[in-house]
Design a protein around this motif. Structure first.
Motif, PDB file in Angstrom:
ATOM      1  N   HIS A 130       0.900  -1.085  -0.292  1.00 49.00           N
ATOM      2  CA  HIS A 130       0.114  -0.161   0.229  1.00 49.00           C
ATOM      3  C   HIS A 130       1.042   1.228   0.069  1.00 49.00           C
ATOM      4  N   ALA A 131       1.888   1.123   0.738  1.00 47.50           N
ATOM      5  CA  ALA A 131       3.094   2.131   1.117  1.00 47.50           C
ATOM      6  C   ALA A 131       3.428   2.554  -0.016  1.00 47.50           C
ATOM      7  N   ALA A 132       3.712   1.782  -1.399  1.00 49.38           N
ATOM      8  CA  ALA A 132       4.383   1.564  -2.162  1.00 49.38           C
ATOM      9  C   ALA A 132       3.669   2.092  -3.654  1.00 49.38           C
ATOM     10  N   ALA A 133       2.398   2.513  -3.359  1.00 57.41           N
ATOM     11  CA  ALA A 133       1.757   2.517  -4.344  1.00 57.41           C
ATOM     12  C   ALA A 133       2.265   3.982  -5.075  1.00 57.41           C
ATOM     13  N   GLY A 134       2.472   4.603  -4.764  1.00 61.42           N
ATOM     14  CA  GLY A 134       2.840   5.870  -4.925  1.00 61.42           C
ATOM     15  C   GLY A 134       3.882   5.925  -5.420  1.00 61.42           C
ATOM     16  N   LEU A 135       4.793   4.815  -5.836  1.00 64.50           N
ATOM     17  CA  LEU A 135       5.603   4.491  -6.819  1.00 64.50           C
ATOM     18  C   LEU A 135       5.268   4.371  -8.438  1.00 64.50           C
ATOM     19  N   ARG A 136       5.973   5.355  -8.887  1.00 64.08           N
ATOM     20  CA  ARG A 136       5.663   4.893 -10.546  1.00 64.08           C
ATOM     21  C   ARG A 136       6.123   4.304 -11.352  1.00 64.08           C
ATOM     22  N   LEU A 137       6.091   3.222 -11.154  1.00 61.76           N
ATOM     23  CA  LEU A 137       7.182   2.515 -11.359  1.00 61.76           C
ATOM     24  C   LEU A 137       7.412   2.676 -12.814  1.00 61.76           C
ATOM     25  N   ASP A 138       6.099   2.326 -14.078  1.00 61.36           N
ATOM     26  CA  ASP A 138       7.027   2.898 -14.832  1.00 61.36           C
ATOM     27  C   ASP A 138       7.845   3.325 -15.499  1.00 61.36           C
ATOM     28  N   ALA A 139       7.427   5.288 -14.824  1.00 56.53           N
ATOM     29  CA  ALA A 139       8.787   5.598 -14.617  1.00 56.53           C
ATOM     30  C   ALA A 139       9.830   5.303 -14.858  1.00 56.53           C
ATOM     31  N   LEU A 140       9.843   4.748 -13.636  1.00 50.52           N
ATOM     32  CA  LEU A 140      11.314   4.072 -12.572  1.00 50.52           C
ATOM     33  C   LEU A 140      12.095   3.369 -13.796  1.00 50.52           C
ATOM     34  N   LEU A 141      11.127   2.212 -13.835  1.00 47.67           N
ATOM     35  CA  LEU A 141      11.540   1.635 -15.270  1.00 47.67           C
ATOM     36  C   LEU A 141      12.052   1.845 -16.270  1.00 47.67           C
ATOM     37  N   ALA A 142      11.429   2.834 -16.894  1.00 42.96           N
ATOM     38  CA  ALA A 142      11.745   3.836 -18.423  1.00 42.96           C
ATOM     39  C   ALA A 142      13.061   4.382 -17.624  1.00 42.96           C
ATOM     40  N   ALA A 143      13.411   4.965 -16.190  1.00 41.68           N
ATOM     41  CA  ALA A 143      14.300   5.729 -16.458  1.00 41.68           C
ATOM     42  C   ALA A 143      15.813   4.796 -16.155  1.00 41.68           C
ATOM     43  N   ALA A 144      15.501   3.200 -15.602  1.00 40.59           N
ATOM     44  CA  ALA A 144      16.170   2.237 -15.159  1.00 40.59           C
ATOM     45  C   ALA A 144      16.807   1.553 -16.373  1.00 40.59           C
ATOM     46  N   GLN A 145      16.511   2.205 -17.992  1.00 46.62           N
ATOM     47  CA  GLN A 145      17.245   1.035 -19.008  1.00 46.62           C
ATOM     48  C   GLN A 145      18.203   1.474 -18.962  1.00 46.62           C
ATOM     49  N   ALA A 146      19.585   1.446 -19.330  1.00 49.73           N
ATOM     50  CA  ALA A 146      21.212   1.331 -19.364  1.00 49.73           C
ATOM     51  C   ALA A 146      21.467  -0.101 -20.158  1.00 49.73           C
ATOM     52  N   PRO A 147      22.618  -0.083 -21.076  1.00 50.80           N
ATOM     53  CA  PRO A 147      23.446  -0.442 -21.448  1.00 50.80           C
ATOM     54  C   PRO A 147      23.889  -1.619 -20.807  1.00 50.80           C
ATOM     55  N   ALA A 148      23.534  -3.466 -21.756  1.00 49.09           N
ATOM     56  CA  ALA A 148      24.457  -4.487 -20.660  1.00 49.09           C
ATOM     57  C   ALA A 148      25.958  -4.385 -20.335  1.00 49.09           C
ATOM     58  N   LEU A 149      26.544  -4.949 -19.363  1.00 51.35           N
ATOM     59  CA  LEU A 149      28.244  -4.450 -19.536  1.00 51.35           C
ATOM     60  C   LEU A 149      27.882  -5.974 -19.915  1.00 51.35           C
ATOM     61  N   PRO A 150      29.666  -5.546 -20.200  1.00 55.29           N
ATOM     62  CA  PRO A 150      30.430  -6.891 -20.786  1.00 55.29           C
ATOM     63  C   PRO A 150      30.082  -8.435 -19.488  1.00 55.29           C
ATOM     64  N   LEU A 151      29.734  -9.743 -19.144  1.00 54.91           N
ATOM     65  CA  LEU A 151      29.877 -10.372 -18.957  1.00 54.91           C
ATOM     66  C   LEU A 151      31.218 -10.872 -18.111  1.00 54.91           C
ATOM     67  N   PRO A 152      31.422 -11.105 -17.069  1.00 54.29           N
ATOM     68  CA  PRO A 152      32.576 -12.154 -16.966  1.00 54.29           C
ATOM     69  C   PRO A 152      32.688 -13.100 -18.138  1.00 54.29           C
ATOM     70  N   PRO A 153      34.318 -13.652 -17.874  1.00 55.90           N
ATOM     71  CA  PRO A 153      34.345 -14.632 -18.477  1.00 55.90           C
ATOM     72  C   PRO A 153      33.857 -16.131 -17.643  1.00 55.90           C
ATOM     73  N   ALA A 154      33.943 -17.206 -17.719  1.00 55.59           N
ATOM     74  CA  ALA A 154      33.375 -17.868 -16.866  1.00 55.59           C
ATOM     75  C   ALA A 154      34.617 -18.439 -15.567  1.00 55.59           C
ATOM     76  N   PRO A 155      34.235 -18.387 -14.544  1.00 48.48           N
ATOM     77  CA  PRO A 155      35.044 -19.262 -13.880  1.00 48.48           C
ATOM     78  C   PRO A 155      35.866 -20.837 -14.096  1.00 48.48           C
ATOM     79  N   GLY A 156      37.115 -20.908 -13.733  1.00 44.51           N
ATOM     80  CA  GLY A 156      37.719 -22.259 -13.909  1.00 44.51           C
ATOM     81  C   GLY A 156      36.981 -23.006 -13.282  1.00 44.51           C
ATOM     82  N   GLY A 157      37.533 -24.846 -13.965  1.00 45.37           N
ATOM     83  CA  GLY A 157      36.806 -25.597 -12.961  1.00 45.37           C
ATOM     84  C   GLY A 157      37.572 -25.708 -11.790  1.00 45.37           C
ATOM     85  N   PRO A 158      36.613 -26.319 -11.231  1.00 41.62           N
ATOM     86  CA  PRO A 158      36.746 -26.366  -9.485  1.00 41.62           C
ATOM     87  C   PRO A 158      37.712 -27.147  -8.770  1.00 41.62           C
ATOM     88  N   GLY A 159      38.748 -26.959  -8.818  1.00 37.35           N
ATOM     89  CA  GLY A 159      39.058 -28.290  -7.315  1.00 37.35           C
ATOM     90  C   GLY A 159      38.303 -29.152  -7.436  1.00 37.35           C
TER      91      GLY A 159
END
Length: 447
Positions: A210-239
């Motif tokens: 109920h308290a969160a109802a005042g958050l403008r989620l569509d506008a917040l999601l639009a504001a949050a759009q940003a290019p993806a960052l490169p993913l790190p290489p997969a970790p090596g095989g476990p010991g």
């Protein structure tokens, strides 16, 4: 189409503005919409992330450019963000507060720039209207290269109050992305190490939504759009697989998820146990992790579990690897003094601790005094301290040494054989070499 990692940093003029509350409400509201929400907490905090985890239904992760380094931070962020629809990053202190008042280094602003993340300001609007716009505009204009996407007004008294603030924000060109009403039931109580953990606070989800109802989620999601960052290489095989017991209960729970993930990636089978309730260690363990927490709040119960004390002493004496941080150090010692009463602890290390009123807090750049589970003598590490307890005497086999700004030298912790105990919190996910050295000791230790 360019891939995106939608993300938003919630920042504020100062601590106490309600960032944790607003971030939790935003995570909850986005989750209720059916989105996978990945929460993050900036800085080394162990407690705020528990509230974000509960709200998002997904484990919150810490981001700290001092502990992790900038490249490793970007890698760990990208890895977690890629598994979610949107990431919510809660800032630390004020937007520009870092280690040094003359730079933004290690601040929320620094991290937002590092991650290319839009910033949403959380302004405590209690007792102000037009001034909210002045504060927000000042923060936006202080560093023009930051993208300040808008403002969430916290602790507004009414819809009319929110409208007055919004009108002022419109004048300075900052969109209002929502508001949260003043409601004491949403206030998160504090204790001597910061906010209490989520497990200790009643969470009325329907009231929160109920308290969160005042958050403008569509506008917040639009504001949050940003290019993806490169993913790190997969970790090596476990010991080779190795079982490690990790203390986790009300007394011990200050662990970084990325650190535990790094141990798993390198072959650790992490098995939880409770020093409060379990009479012994899990079977077939080759290492023990005792993280920080609140042993002082549970001293009598921890002291009463003598059978586990006996097992831990035998395990350490037999060469088992034991790594303890802060509360773990207190537990491994001979005794803990709480309010003038000495309470017997494990007796694994020849140290005694007592609770004090002063909080020891801060980042540390330390050097290993001698070889230990995590580092060879002379190696440099980065960590942080966060505790009210102190040793009752000088350390006899210190693990770490560092020099303060005033030139004073501190020697701290205990390192002997396969036991390392320290007030210094390190991040095993920040430097995989730390995790690798610990697991090598586990594999070579006695069962």
């Amino acid at each position: 189409m360019t891939p995106v990692h939608p993300r938003v940093v919630l920042a504020a003029p100062s601590s106490g503005s309600g960032k944790t509350t607003v971030a939790s409400l935003l995570c909850l509201a986005l989750r209720a919409r059916g989105l996978r929400v990945q929460p993050f907490k900036l800085g080394p905090d162990y407690l705020d992330p528990t509230h974000l985890t509960r709200a998002a239904g997904r484990e919150a992760r810490n981001l700290d450019s001092f502990l992790m380094g900038r490249d490793r931070l970007r890698q760990l962020f990208a890895r977690a963000a890629a598994q979610a629809d949107v990431s919510v990053l809660e800032g630390v202190m004020g937007l520009f507060d870092g280690r040094d008042p003359t730079t933004d280094e290690h601040s929320t602003a620094d991290l937002a720039a590092l991650l290319g993340a839009p910033v949403v300001l959380v302004i405590d609007a209690g007792g102000m209207a037009r001034t909210a716009a002045a504060v927000a505009a000042g923060l936006r204009d202080f560093r023009p290269d930051l993208h300040v996407a808008g403002v969430i007004l916290n602790r507004v008294g009414s819809g009319r109050h929110a409208a007055l603030c919004e009108a002022a924000l419109d004048q300075v060109g900052l969109p209002t992305l929502g508001f949260v009403p003043r409601d004491e039931a949403l206030h998160l109580p504090a204790r001597h190490l910061g906010l209490v953990s989520a497990e200790q606070v009643h969470w009325d989800e329907s009231r929160a939504l109920h308290a969160a109802a005042g958050l403008r989620l569509d506008a917040l999601l639009a504001a949050a759009q940003a290019p993806a960052l490169p993913l790190p290489p997969a970790p090596g095989g476990p010991g080779a697989r190795v079982r490690v017991a990790v203390a986790h209960d009300e007394a011990f729970h200050f662990s970084y998820p990325d650190a535990l993930d790094e141990l798993r990636a390198q072959g650790a089978e992490l098995t939880p146990f409770s020093p409060l309730r379990d009479a012994g260690l899990p079977p077939d363990v080759r290492g023990v992790l005792l993280p920080g927490g609140y042993p002082e709040m549970h001293a009598q119960a921890l002291s009463a579990n003598r059978s586990l004390h006996t097992q831990l002493r035998a395990f350490a004496a037999g060469g088992g690897a034991v790594l303890a941080e802060c509360g773990g150090l207190m537990y491994l010692g001979e005794a803990l003094d709480v309010d003038g009463t000495s309470v017997e602890m494990c007796g694994v290390i020849p140290y005694r601790t007592r609770m004090g009123a002063r909080l020891t807090l801060g980042y540390r750049e330390a050097t290993a005094v001698r070889n230990s589970l995590l580092a060879p003598a002379g190696a440099a590490v980065r960590g942080h301290e966060f505790h009210h307890s102190v040793l009752t005497h000088a350390p006899t086999r210190p693990a770490w040494r560092w020099t303060a700004h005033d030139g004073s030298v501190t020697e701290e912790g205990y390192a002997s054989g396969n036991v390392l105990a320290s007030y210094l919190h390190l991040h095993l996910g920040a430097d995989p070499a730390l995790a690798a050295r610990f697991l090598r000791a586990c594999r070579g230790g006695a069962a």
